[in-house]
Design a protein around this motif. Structure first.
Motif, PDB file in Angstrom:
ATOM      1  N   GLU A  68       0.834  -1.255  -0.097  1.00 14.54           N
ATOM      2  CA  GLU A  68      -0.274   0.008   0.022  1.00 14.54           C
ATOM      3  C   GLU A  68       0.706   1.214  -0.128  1.00 14.54           C
ATOM      4  N   VAL A  69       0.686   2.316  -0.853  1.00 16.11           N
ATOM      5  CA  VAL A  69       1.359   3.510  -0.986  1.00 16.11           C
ATOM      6  C   VAL A  69       0.533   4.581  -0.352  1.00 16.11           C
ATOM      7  N   ILE A  70      -0.592   4.440   0.389  1.00 15.45           N
ATOM      8  CA  ILE A  70      -1.321   5.509   0.766  1.00 15.45           C
ATOM      9  C   ILE A  70      -0.489   6.508   1.792  1.00 15.45           C
ATOM     10  N   ASP A  71       0.343   5.821   2.594  1.00 17.31           N
ATOM     11  CA  ASP A  71       1.411   6.619   3.411  1.00 17.31           C
ATOM     12  C   ASP A  71       2.302   7.416   2.705  1.00 17.31           C
ATOM     13  N   LEU A  72       2.765   6.941   1.651  1.00 17.35           N
ATOM     14  CA  LEU A  72       3.580   7.678   0.811  1.00 17.35           C
ATOM     15  C   LEU A  72       3.178   9.115   0.443  1.00 17.35           C
ATOM     16  N   PHE A  73       1.866   9.020  -0.154  1.00 23.05           N
ATOM     17  CA  PHE A  73       1.148  10.221  -0.482  1.00 23.05           C
ATOM     18  C   PHE A  73       1.048  11.269   0.766  1.00 23.05           C
ATOM     19  N   PHE A  74       0.674  10.380   1.777  1.00 21.81           N
ATOM     20  CA  PHE A  74       0.545  11.402   3.058  1.00 21.81           C
ATOM     21  C   PHE A  74       1.633  11.935   3.599  1.00 21.81           C
ATOM     22  N   VAL A  75       2.823  11.295   3.326  1.00 21.56           N
ATOM     23  CA  VAL A  75       4.369  11.756   3.937  1.00 21.56           C
ATOM     24  C   VAL A  75       4.572  12.819   3.167  1.00 21.56           C
ATOM     25  N   MET A  76       4.415  12.627   1.703  1.00 19.90           N
ATOM     26  CA  MET A  76       4.953  13.441   0.736  1.00 19.90           C
ATOM     27  C   MET A  76       4.127  14.754   0.955  1.00 19.90           C
ATOM     28  N   SER A  77       2.933  14.635   0.819  1.00 17.97           N
ATOM     29  CA  SER A  77       1.805  15.772   0.939  1.00 17.97           C
ATOM     30  C   SER A  77       2.353  16.813   2.013  1.00 17.97           C
ATOM     31  N   ALA A  78       2.368  15.999   3.239  1.00 16.37           N
ATOM     32  CA  ALA A  78       2.866  16.902   4.434  1.00 16.37           C
ATOM     33  C   ALA A  78       4.043  17.296   4.475  1.00 16.37           C
ATOM     34  N   TYR A  79       5.050  16.817   3.790  1.00 11.40           N
ATOM     35  CA  TYR A  79       6.416  17.419   3.714  1.00 11.40           C
ATOM     36  C   TYR A  79       6.394  18.700   2.763  1.00 11.40           C
ATOM     37  N   LEU A  80       5.792  18.538   1.801  1.00 13.43           N
ATOM     38  CA  LEU A  80       5.960  19.597   0.623  1.00 13.43           C
ATOM     39  C   LEU A  80       4.870  20.707   1.455  1.00 13.43           C
ATOM     40  N   LEU A  81       3.542  20.479   2.087  1.00 19.77           N
ATOM     41  CA  LEU A  81       3.289  21.690   2.678  1.00 19.77           C
ATOM     42  C   LEU A  81       3.523  22.232   3.784  1.00 19.77           C
ATOM     43  N   THR A  82       4.413  21.503   4.612  1.00 17.39           N
ATOM     44  CA  THR A  82       4.609  22.132   5.793  1.00 17.39           C
ATOM     45  C   THR A  82       6.205  22.688   5.868  1.00 17.39           C
ATOM     46  N   LEU A  83       6.956  22.588   4.519  1.00 16.03           N
ATOM     47  CA  LEU A  83       8.176  23.295   4.412  1.00 16.03           C
ATOM     48  C   LEU A  83       8.180  24.557   4.657  1.00 16.03           C
ATOM     49  N   SER A  84       7.101  25.590   4.330  1.00 16.84           N
ATOM     50  CA  SER A  84       7.095  27.276   4.609  1.00 16.84           C
ATOM     51  C   SER A  84       7.099  27.286   6.093  1.00 16.84           C
ATOM     52  N   TYR A  85       6.304  26.469   6.788  1.00 14.42           N
ATOM     53  CA  TYR A  85       6.146  26.709   8.077  1.00 14.42           C
ATOM     54  C   TYR A  85       7.148  26.415   8.880  1.00 14.42           C
ATOM     55  N   ALA A  86       7.891  25.326   8.553  1.00 15.34           N
ATOM     56  CA  ALA A  86       9.251  24.836   9.049  1.00 15.34           C
ATOM     57  C   ALA A  86      10.187  25.920   8.952  1.00 15.34           C
ATOM     58  N   ARG A  87      10.152  26.569   7.777  1.00 14.36           N
ATOM     59  CA  ARG A  87      11.538  27.646   7.501  1.00 14.36           C
ATOM     60  C   ARG A  87      10.986  28.763   8.475  1.00 14.36           C
ATOM     61  N   ALA A  88       9.648  29.278   8.401  1.00 16.97           N
ATOM     62  CA  ALA A  88       9.433  30.297   8.978  1.00 16.97           C
ATOM     63  C   ALA A  88       9.665  30.077  10.751  1.00 16.97           C
TER      64      ALA A  88
END
Length: 421
Positions: free
Chosen positions: A74-94
């Motif tokens: 199952e690759v469902i968790d890959l999409f969850f991890v990838m989505s959260a990584y990409l969308l959290t980057l700006s908050y992490a940098r801030a």
């Protein structure tokens, strides 16, 4: 059952890749990885369609445990991890470095997410529901739940209409959590003097978000004895948020390391990728109803996908070309599938079921390979048309607002001319 929703409408296939992932995370390798995972999803659902069931249990179309483990990965968790990584980057940098220019206001973030996923999703739900409910009122509750992303909490209807879209309910929940917790993390980090303290705070938050679903799964399985077929208990956000937490942790880790630290040589990146994939296959192979591997499949898989994505993103500058795995991810066909992966995900199940009911798929289990080929070809064609006719134009609506949520002025010269009359 997956949700390959890209953070923004990606550039068309063939667009030159940047040397490193941009602040929006548009590394070409991630688009290729999304494409491979989307193809895996289609094959997995055809596999499920061709399984037979009797008193002795399920019988897969290919009686080989290793093939079954590979297809059932199952690759469902890959999409969850990838989505959260990409969308959290700006908050992490801030939060860690004070780079708040890339953080959009919550309403802008949600607006862009809405135009990215809702038009195609609502269209597909209405079309598919209408074909299966030709007389009104039909199963109106199923329609309402799908349109409000609440079908994940309905034990009976969770897989109705568009079966794989239960995961979109979790995506939407993650968006709401992110716009609530992201700004809080940024404000909390402002009061900390050292970068190390800010990193520790953000990492602890991600660890807590990962631990809570673990605790819930353990309590539901071992204390309450809830079987794995009670879908809302193990498919709801309370059980599956660990994938998003892992992706948020990856964003914090890569931001904390910066551009130079934590980079892997090509051979170490290859070794880590191979180890993560081997671990995923072993997890799939050892997973049986109600055993430890199945019970904690998704938290474990999230950690392994975390490792694979780290190996993909953190190769030393100039060494990407030396990793064969990256060559596959950058292949034109893989990135092309990645481009249309959301449309493919939305339409592949109704396409498969329509082909089956129309007698266009082999009826015997031995016809599974032919069925895979037919479904892939038709679903890819439908997904490509859907992308260019629905998904891509709808995604352009995001450009009607600037980074602060203000309406863009597309005709400034005309406005100036009117003002001077």
């Amino acid at each position: 059952m997956t949700s390959p929703v890209a953070p923004e409408t990606p550039a068309p296939a063939g667009t030159p890749a940047r040397k490193e992932a941009s602040p929006r995370g548009r590394a070409l390798e991630l688009q290729g990885l999304r494409g491979l995972a989307a193809l895996s999803t289609v094959v997995f659902h055809v596999w499920q369609q061709y399984c037979t069931y009797d008193a002795a249990g399920s019988h897969p179309p290919v009686d080989n445990p290793y093939v079954g483990a590979l297809i059932s990965l199952e690759v469902i968790d890959l999409f969850f991890v990838m989505s959260a990584y990409l969308l959290t980057l700006s908050y992490a940098r801030a939060a860690l470095d004070g780079e708040e220019g890339g953080v959009r206001p919550g309403k802008v973030f949600l607006f862009r997410r809405a135009v990215r996923i809702l038009p195609l999703y609502f269209l597909a739900v209405v079309v598919v529901w209408s074909t299966r409910n030709p007389t009104l009122p039909g199963d109106w509750r199923d329609l309402v739940e799908h349109l409000t992303f609440t079908h994940v909490f309905d034990r009976e209807r969770i897989f109705y209409t568009l079966g794989p879209t239960w995961s979109l309910s979790l995506e939407v929940a993650f968006y709401l959590v992110l716009v609530a917790l992201g700004p809080l993390a940024v404000r909390a980090c402002r009061g900390l003097r050292t970068r190390r303290a800010r990193i520790a705070l953000c990492a602890a938050g991600c660890a807590a978000l990962f631990a809570l679903p673990l605790a819930w799964i353990a309590y539901a399985h071992y204390a309450l004895g809830v079987p794995h077929t009670d879908w809302p208990v193990y498919f709801g956000p309370q059980a599956r948020f660990g994938g998003f937490a892992a992706g948020m942790g990856l964003a914090v880790l890569t931001t904390a390391l910066g551009e130079t630290r934590g980079r892997l040589r090509a051979r170490w990146a290859s070794a880590l990728s191979a180890a993560a994939l081997a671990g995923l296959l072993a997890l799939s192979w050892s997973s049986d109803p109600e055993n430890f591997a199945q019970t904690f499949y998704h938290p474990i898989a999230s950690v392994l996908w975390f490792a694979l994505l780290y190996a993909t993103l953190r190769i030393r500058h100039g060494e990407r070309q030396r990793v064969r795995w990256h060559g596959l991810l950058r292949a034109r066909w893989a990135t092309a599938v990645g481009l249309v992966s959301y449309s493919l995900y939305i339409w592949h199940e109704p396409v498969m079921l329509r082909l089956d009911t129309s007698g266009l798929l082999p009826s015997a289990q031995a016809g599974f390979p032919v069925a895979v080929l037919v479904v892939l070809l038709v679903a890819l064609a439908v997904g490509t048309v859907s992308y260019w006719c629905v998904e891509y134009p709808a995604g352009l609506l995001g450009r009607t607002r600037d980074g602060r949520g203000r309406a863009r002025d597309f005709y400034p010269e005309r406005q100036e001319a009117v003002a001077t009359r």
